[in-house]
Design an enzyme around this catalytic site. Structure first.
Site, PDB file in Angstrom:
ATOM      1  N   THR A  10      -9.642  15.059  -1.319  1.00  0.00           N
ATOM      2  CA  THR A  10      -9.673  13.657  -0.911  1.00  0.00           C
ATOM      3  C   THR A  10      -8.561  13.230  -0.019  1.00  0.00           C
ATOM      4  O   THR A  10      -8.826  12.814   1.141  1.00  0.00           O
ATOM      5  CB  THR A  10     -10.107  12.589  -2.034  1.00  0.00           C
ATOM      6  OG1 THR A  10     -11.072  13.118  -2.869  1.00  0.00           O
ATOM      7  CG2 THR A  10     -10.356  11.144  -1.318  1.00  0.00           C
ATOM      8  N   VAL A  11      -7.336  13.392  -0.750  1.00  0.00           N
ATOM      9  CA  VAL A  11      -6.127  13.057   0.114  1.00  0.00           C
ATOM     10  C   VAL A  11      -5.895  14.188   1.021  1.00  0.00           C
ATOM     11  O   VAL A  11      -5.661  13.535   2.119  1.00  0.00           O
ATOM     12  CB  VAL A  11      -4.969  12.786  -0.867  1.00  0.00           C
ATOM     13  CG1 VAL A  11      -3.863  12.398  -0.259  1.00  0.00           C
ATOM     14  CG2 VAL A  11      -5.263  11.764  -2.168  1.00  0.00           C
ATOM     15  N   LYS A 100       1.334  12.827  -8.085  1.00  0.00           N
ATOM     16  CA  LYS A 100       2.373  11.845  -9.029  1.00  0.00           C
ATOM     17  C   LYS A 100       2.682  12.831 -10.277  1.00  0.00           C
ATOM     18  O   LYS A 100       3.868  12.733 -10.836  1.00  0.00           O
ATOM     19  CB  LYS A 100       1.819  10.734  -9.491  1.00  0.00           C
ATOM     20  CG  LYS A 100       0.190  10.568  -9.605  1.00  0.00           C
ATOM     21  CD  LYS A 100      -0.342  10.302  -8.478  1.00  0.00           C
ATOM     22  CE  LYS A 100      -1.950  10.643  -8.493  1.00  0.00           C
ATOM     23  NZ  LYS A 100      -2.907   9.942  -8.506  1.00  0.00           N
ATOM     24  N   GLY A 129      -0.629   4.477  -3.851  1.00  0.00           N
ATOM     25  CA  GLY A 129      -1.516   4.792  -2.539  1.00  0.00           C
ATOM     26  C   GLY A 129      -0.824   4.488  -1.218  1.00  0.00           C
ATOM     27  O   GLY A 129       0.167   5.024  -0.957  1.00  0.00           O
ATOM     28  N   ILE A 131       0.490   1.678  -0.459  1.00  0.00           N
ATOM     29  CA  ILE A 131       1.459   0.596  -0.265  1.00  0.00           C
ATOM     30  C   ILE A 131       2.804   1.118  -0.105  1.00  0.00           C
ATOM     31  O   ILE A 131       3.236   2.124  -0.839  1.00  0.00           O
ATOM     32  CB  ILE A 131       1.326  -0.195  -1.610  1.00  0.00           C
ATOM     33  CG1 ILE A 131      -0.004  -0.797  -1.969  1.00  0.00           C
ATOM     34  CG2 ILE A 131       2.280  -1.086  -1.644  1.00  0.00           C
ATOM     35  CD1 ILE A 131       0.062  -1.120  -3.594  1.00  0.00           C
ATOM     36  N   GLU A 185      -9.386  10.040 -10.667  1.00  0.00           N
ATOM     37  CA  GLU A 185      -8.892  11.763 -10.609  1.00  0.00           C
ATOM     38  C   GLU A 185     -10.196  12.582 -10.970  1.00  0.00           C
ATOM     39  O   GLU A 185     -11.001  12.013 -11.609  1.00  0.00           O
ATOM     40  CB  GLU A 185      -7.790  11.760 -11.748  1.00  0.00           C
ATOM     41  CG  GLU A 185      -6.553  10.760 -11.565  1.00  0.00           C
ATOM     42  CD  GLU A 185      -6.038  11.235 -10.369  1.00  0.00           C
ATOM     43  OE1 GLU A 185      -5.610  12.202 -10.199  1.00  0.00           O
ATOM     44  OE2 GLU A 185      -5.809  10.234  -9.324  1.00  0.00           O
ATOM     45  N   ASP A 196      -2.181   8.378 -15.720  1.00  0.00           N
ATOM     46  CA  ASP A 196      -1.858   8.338 -14.258  1.00  0.00           C
ATOM     47  C   ASP A 196      -0.765   7.204 -14.132  1.00  0.00           C
ATOM     48  O   ASP A 196       0.255   7.203 -13.280  1.00  0.00           O
ATOM     49  CB  ASP A 196      -3.051   7.972 -13.429  1.00  0.00           C
ATOM     50  CG  ASP A 196      -2.940   7.956 -12.003  1.00  0.00           C
ATOM     51  OD1 ASP A 196      -2.488   8.980 -11.250  1.00  0.00           O
ATOM     52  OD2 ASP A 196      -2.770   6.694 -11.423  1.00  0.00           O
ATOM     53  N   LYS A 200       3.270   7.133 -12.756  1.00  0.00           N
ATOM     54  CA  LYS A 200       3.620   6.175 -11.508  1.00  0.00           C
ATOM     55  C   LYS A 200       5.088   5.145 -12.040  1.00  0.00           C
ATOM     56  O   LYS A 200       5.893   5.331 -11.420  1.00  0.00           O
ATOM     57  CB  LYS A 200       2.566   5.463 -10.985  1.00  0.00           C
ATOM     58  CG  LYS A 200       1.757   6.315 -10.124  1.00  0.00           C
ATOM     59  CD  LYS A 200       0.240   5.541 -10.125  1.00  0.00           C
ATOM     60  CE  LYS A 200      -0.653   6.534  -9.195  1.00  0.00           C
ATOM     61  NZ  LYS A 200      -1.974   5.786  -9.216  1.00  0.00           N
ATOM     62  N   GLY A 298      -7.635   6.035  -2.800  1.00  0.00           N
ATOM     63  CA  GLY A 298      -8.537   6.219  -1.676  1.00  0.00           C
ATOM     64  C   GLY A 298      -8.157   7.142  -0.652  1.00  0.00           C
ATOM     65  O   GLY A 298      -6.759   7.138  -0.413  1.00  0.00           O
TER      66      GLY A 298
HETATM   67  N1  HSE Z   1      -6.855   7.746  -9.619  1.00  0.00           N
HETATM   68  C1  HSE Z   1      -5.663   7.354  -9.069  1.00  0.00           C
HETATM   69  C2  HSE Z   1      -5.997   5.783  -9.087  1.00  0.00           C
HETATM   70  C3  HSE Z   1      -5.535   7.408  -7.386  1.00  0.00           C
HETATM   71  O1  HSE Z   1      -7.084   5.527  -9.570  1.00  0.00           O
HETATM   72  O2  HSE Z   1      -4.932   4.856  -8.852  1.00  0.00           O
HETATM   73  C4  HSE Z   1      -4.321   7.022  -6.673  1.00  0.00           C
HETATM   74  O3  HSE Z   1      -3.209   7.547  -7.537  1.00  0.00           O
END
Ligand code: HSE
Length: 412
Positions: A10-11, A100, A129, A131, A185, A196, A200, A298
């Site tokens: 995706t990314v 991350k 993401g 930001i 994810e 996740d 972060k 996204g």
């Molecule tokens: N799975 C992560 C989220 C993707 O929903 O924030 C972005 O890091």
């Protein structure tokens, strides 16, 4: 100058899309006469992709190509991303990562390697993401001592909670929708159990407080036990439930850090952050509170941050960016139970009136929340503010209630 992208999920595919779509202005902003995409590394086949001619499966082609100066790592996971990124930095290539898991586990090591090899390791997309948050913390807010940082750091769980709050949707249906939208994810456990968000907050805390904070030192709870019943009680209280990651400076050159669902009152800036949006509140001694808000997950929002890092690497090819991210030390993160908080508690009680009396005698300032009149044997309350350890002890002493759920209440 050439770049390569490792990982076309995706990314990664978003990075290629943004890079090619805005290529002209990207080159201009990079201060290079040219900046071209030379390879895309992925083990899968993409026979119908417009870039099919530049796909490769062998990492060594990138590693050994001296023309490739910047490599984007959007593979995710710890291995082989760590080995690949380490090798690239040692080979004198700058690396941009959105990963991350990698940064939270190996940030100190990789930044040290980058410094030793006179290249950059940038990871703006690893938190929030699209930001801008890493650069603001390390550059724009560099004059401040950061006292605290807290935020909604996971788009998937925020989307799920928003669906539960606003649409009365079940947890399972909301998760399915988040996955269909490409937010989650590969294994959604990392989202819904808070791992996740934990990665972060570790990255943010390492940057804000100067020492590597490892994920296993941060108490982490997810949202899988949140029920529509809790959503309704908290709504009656005048708040919403959000998954919050936070870290704060505490006396003794230590920090506290935790990820958990929290009750956020309606007046908070974090309360109206809905859907896949993230928001991060930074509390600095000079600036006070500042909140960063935007799309936290996204394809294109995340690609936006990755490509900006690529431009930065190209523009500052001869200049290392230093983050002040030092080595960790034992017991750097204190036990979260020493933090002061109040708790939202939902409880069942055979004799509800007697139970409420007991709660009020233990917590003189408790706020009682009663359910719909059809429910007779349940109620909720918010305790006074004390350390979590003290609150747990007092809660344990209240007889004749059966605690169904406990959620921390934030004060911002
Ligand atoms: N799975 C992560 C989220 C993707 O929903 O924030 C972005 O890091």
């Amino acid at each position: 100058m050439y770049i390569a992208v490792m990982g076309y999920g995706t990314v990664g595919s978003g990075v290629v899309e943004v890079f090619l779509k805005n290529h002209e202005s990207i080159v201009k902003r990079s201060s290079q006469s040219e900046l071209e995409l030379k390879y895309i590394l992925d083990l899968r086949d993409f026979p119908d992709d417009p870039n099919k001619d530049i796909f490769i499966k062998d990492f060594n082609i990138i590693l050994n190509d001296d023309d490739v100066k910047i490599v984007v790592e959007t593979m995710g996971g710890l291995h082989p991303a760590f080995e690949f990124v380490s090798a690239l930095l040692k080979a004198g290539k700058s690396v941009v990562s959105s990963n991350k898991e990698l940064v939270a586990a190996k940030g100190y090591e990789l930044l040290t390697l980058a410094e030793e090899n006179n290249v950059n390791f940038l990871f703006e997309a690893s938190v929030g993401g699209g930001i801008p948050i890493i650069r603001p913390i390390t550059q724009c807010l560099a004059a401040n001592e950061i006292d605290e940082i807290a935020g909604i750091l996971n788009g998937t769980t925020n989307f799920i909670l928003t669906m539960m709050i606003e649409k009365n949707m079940s947890f399972e249906d909301a998760l399915k929708l988040a996955q269909e939208n490409g937010y989650a994810e590969k294994d959604p456990t990392a989202d819904i159990e808070g791992y996740d968000a934990c990665r972060k907050i570790c990255i943010l805390a390492s940057l804000c407080f100067g020492k590597h904070v490892y994920p296993d030192s941060v108490h982490t709870e997810g949202i899988s036990k949140i029920t529509l019943s809790d959503v309704e009680y908290v709504n009656r209280l005048g708040g919403v439930i959000k998954l919050i990651g936070r870290a704060k400076r505490v006396p003794g050159r230590k920090i506290a850090a935790i990820v958990s669902p929290c009750v956020v009152m309606a007046h908070s800036q974090l309360a109206n952050v809905s859907d896949v949006f993230n928001a991060i509140l930074v509390r600095g001694d000079a600036i006070g509170d500042v909140v960063f808000y935007g799309r936290g997950a996204g394809k294109l929002p995340t690609a936006s941050a990755v490509v900006a890092d690529v431009i930065d690497c190209a523009k500052h090819a001869k200049r290392k960016k230093l983050f002040g991210w030092g080595e960790s030390e034992p017991n750097y993160v204190i036990d979260y139970k020493q933090l002061e908080t109040s708790l939202y508690v939902r409880a069942e009680a055979g004799d509800r009136d007697a139970a409420i009396g007991q709660v009020e005698s233990v917590f003189p300032n408790a706020k009682i929340i009663l359910p719909d009149s059809s429910v007779k044997n349940e109620f909720a309350f918010v305790t006074d503010v004390e350390t979590e350890a003290a609150l747990n002890e007092k809660l344990g002493g209240i007889e004749n209630i059966s605690v169904q759920s406990v959620i921390r209440v934030t004060d911002y």
